[in-house]
Design an enzyme around this catalytic site. Sequence first.
Site, PDB file in Angstrom:
ATOM      1  N   HIS A 232       0.497  -0.520  -0.174  1.00  0.00           N
ATOM      2  CA  HIS A 232       0.104  -0.221   0.055  1.00  0.00           C
ATOM      3  C   HIS A 232       0.601   1.371   0.000  1.00  0.00           C
ATOM      4  CE1 HIS A 232       1.189  -0.340   4.133  1.00  0.00           C
ATOM      5  NE2 HIS A 232       0.593   0.908   4.593  1.00  0.00           N
TER       6      HIS A 232
ATOM      7  N   ASP B 249       6.233   4.881   5.102  1.00  0.00           N
ATOM      8  CA  ASP B 249       6.700   4.275   5.155  1.00  0.00           C
ATOM      9  C   ASP B 249       6.839   2.704   4.486  1.00  0.00           C
ATOM     10  OD1 ASP B 249       4.185   3.434   7.157  1.00  0.00           O
ATOM     11  OD2 ASP B 249       4.814   1.860   7.731  1.00  0.00           O
ATOM     12  N   HIS B 250       6.594   2.845   3.388  1.00  0.00           N
ATOM     13  CA  HIS B 250       6.463   2.241   2.500  1.00  0.00           C
ATOM     14  C   HIS B 250       6.892   1.801   1.702  1.00  0.00           C
ATOM     15  CE1 HIS B 250       3.958  -1.430   5.346  1.00  0.00           C
ATOM     16  NE2 HIS B 250       3.699  -0.414   6.607  1.00  0.00           N
TER      17      HIS B 250
ATOM     18  N   ASP C  86       0.329  -4.278   6.373  1.00  0.00           N
ATOM     19  CA  ASP C  86      -0.482  -3.554   7.393  1.00  0.00           C
ATOM     20  C   ASP C  86      -1.667  -3.962   7.611  1.00  0.00           C
ATOM     21  OD1 ASP C  86       1.928  -2.513   6.992  1.00  0.00           O
ATOM     22  OD2 ASP C  86       1.059  -0.711   7.435  1.00  0.00           O
TER      23      ASP C  86
ATOM     24  N   HIS D  22       7.868  -4.499  11.612  1.00  0.00           N
ATOM     25  CA  HIS D  22       6.862  -3.739  11.464  1.00  0.00           C
ATOM     26  C   HIS D  22       6.168  -3.306  12.712  1.00  0.00           C
ATOM     27  CE1 HIS D  22       3.485  -0.427  10.408  1.00  0.00           C
ATOM     28  NE2 HIS D  22       4.136  -0.488   9.659  1.00  0.00           N
TER      29      HIS D  22
HETATM   30 ZN   LIG Z   1       3.235   1.114   7.636  1.00  0.00          ZN
HETATM   31 ZN   LIG Z   2      -0.143   1.635   6.600  1.00  0.00          ZN
END
Ligand SMILES: [Zn+2]
Ligand SMILES: [Zn+2]
Length: 505
Positions: free
Chosen positions: A258, A262-263, A380, A455
Amino acid sequence: MKNILGTELVELILRVLSGGIGILFLVLGLGFLILPEIVAITFFAEPARAVGINSLRGDFGALFLGMSFFCLLGVFSAHRWLLLVPIVFLALVITGRLTSFSVEGLPLVMARTLVSEVLFLSVLSLSLISHSKKSGSQSSPPVFKVLYSTRFLVVLGLVIIMVAGAFMSRRQIGMRLWDSIAASRISRQNVFGKLPDGLHVGLAGTGSPMPDAKRVGVCTFVIAGKHLFIIDSGPGSTLNLELMQVPLGNIQAVLLTHFHSDHIAGLGELMLKAWVNGVRTEPLKIIGPEGVDTVVHGFNQAFSLDAGYRFAHHGDAVAPLEGTGGFPETIEVLDENKGEVVFQTNDLNVTAFLVDHRPVEPAFGFRFDYKGRSVVISGDTLPCDSLRRQAEGVDLLLHEALQPEMLRVMNQAGATSGRDVVTNVSSDILTYHTFTEEAARIARDAKVRHLVLFHIIPPTPAAVFQSAFLGDSRKYYKGPITFGVDGMLFSLPPNSTKILKKWLL
Ligand SMILES: [Zn+2]
Ligand SMILES: [Zn+2]
């Protein structure tokens, strides 16, 4: 002075003080053995990656316990000369510190430590002298005769000259060392050359949006035979991929779960490095849910000036313009039960499936199957049935993990200090992630062979917090649980049940 040192009272006081120093060393030694990372903080000695803890326990623990052992043995026995052992070690520690001060300057905090060490050295030395004065010279042990012998002094002099010589020629020594290191670094094999056939899963980033000294943004690489995939590209993760010797030029495709920062924040750098390292003549394929084209085009535009500079500087031999950036491929998961196959060969199947990370929709997890071995990467998500189904019987489940109690403590601390925005954001986080114990239940229900948590929220600065982070997870899931740290590599040989773990950082 001679007379005062030889009195009963002074000897007793120095003996008691020496005993106190021995007990302090004992506490520090045990501290390094039991809680290495916590005690190391007081010495400004952070372990470099997980394996550094081994050195803290072994080297620092041994140093303090050894000094304590001889200190206490000297104090509680008639053989006071045993105090020489901690005296020699303290003298060496002080020499090291002074050398460091002359090279790197003098930080005030370490100056305080130096003063304590000089004080300890003085007390132990005076205690030793006082004892020998009180007992008379006839009781001097043979070790003093050795210390004062010409042979010993000559050897000591030679050692001092050698150390001073090495210090004076440190520039030449540095260049010589660099010569050999640079050659071996350049000719170093990439990770492919070191791995046998199989399914390999590397953790290049196991953090979250919260700053974590040990973890960068989320990024995983999967090697299946000759194919290399990168899953997510969190901030800082491209440098970790390079440190782990992942050949970025060989990337088959980048899979995005997604588009939270942070990705994806490392994607621009990843595409640029893949282009130059691989002298790519076509853009990198970036596969993701709906919206991936916006993300990829944005990064392409942001990095277009840099691409131009590099082409102007290096030309086609290194940076052919037609290979810059990435091209997006949008995946739509039509069958919620089966997911969507995004890559397939005779041996390898890569499947995207839907997870629940609302309001982020759609959000994916990925499953890799290669020669009888399998791994699921959660992305996530809240606990959800589609992930449970996909994880059914897999060898390795990489699942995101959030520890609600630890996060609540942080929220309370944020509220007390008036940092309302931090508190609000970290309260909202609770509503779209999986708690650690829930991840363990999913691993149990899906009969997963090995659970890897990543994560990690909130960041846990030391291994000592792992047990608190896991809570009752081990009650729910009886298989092995690994607390993911950047640099870990899991290798699953074909058609077997083995899972081998290594560190590449
Ligand atoms: Zn994340
Ligand atoms: Zn996320």
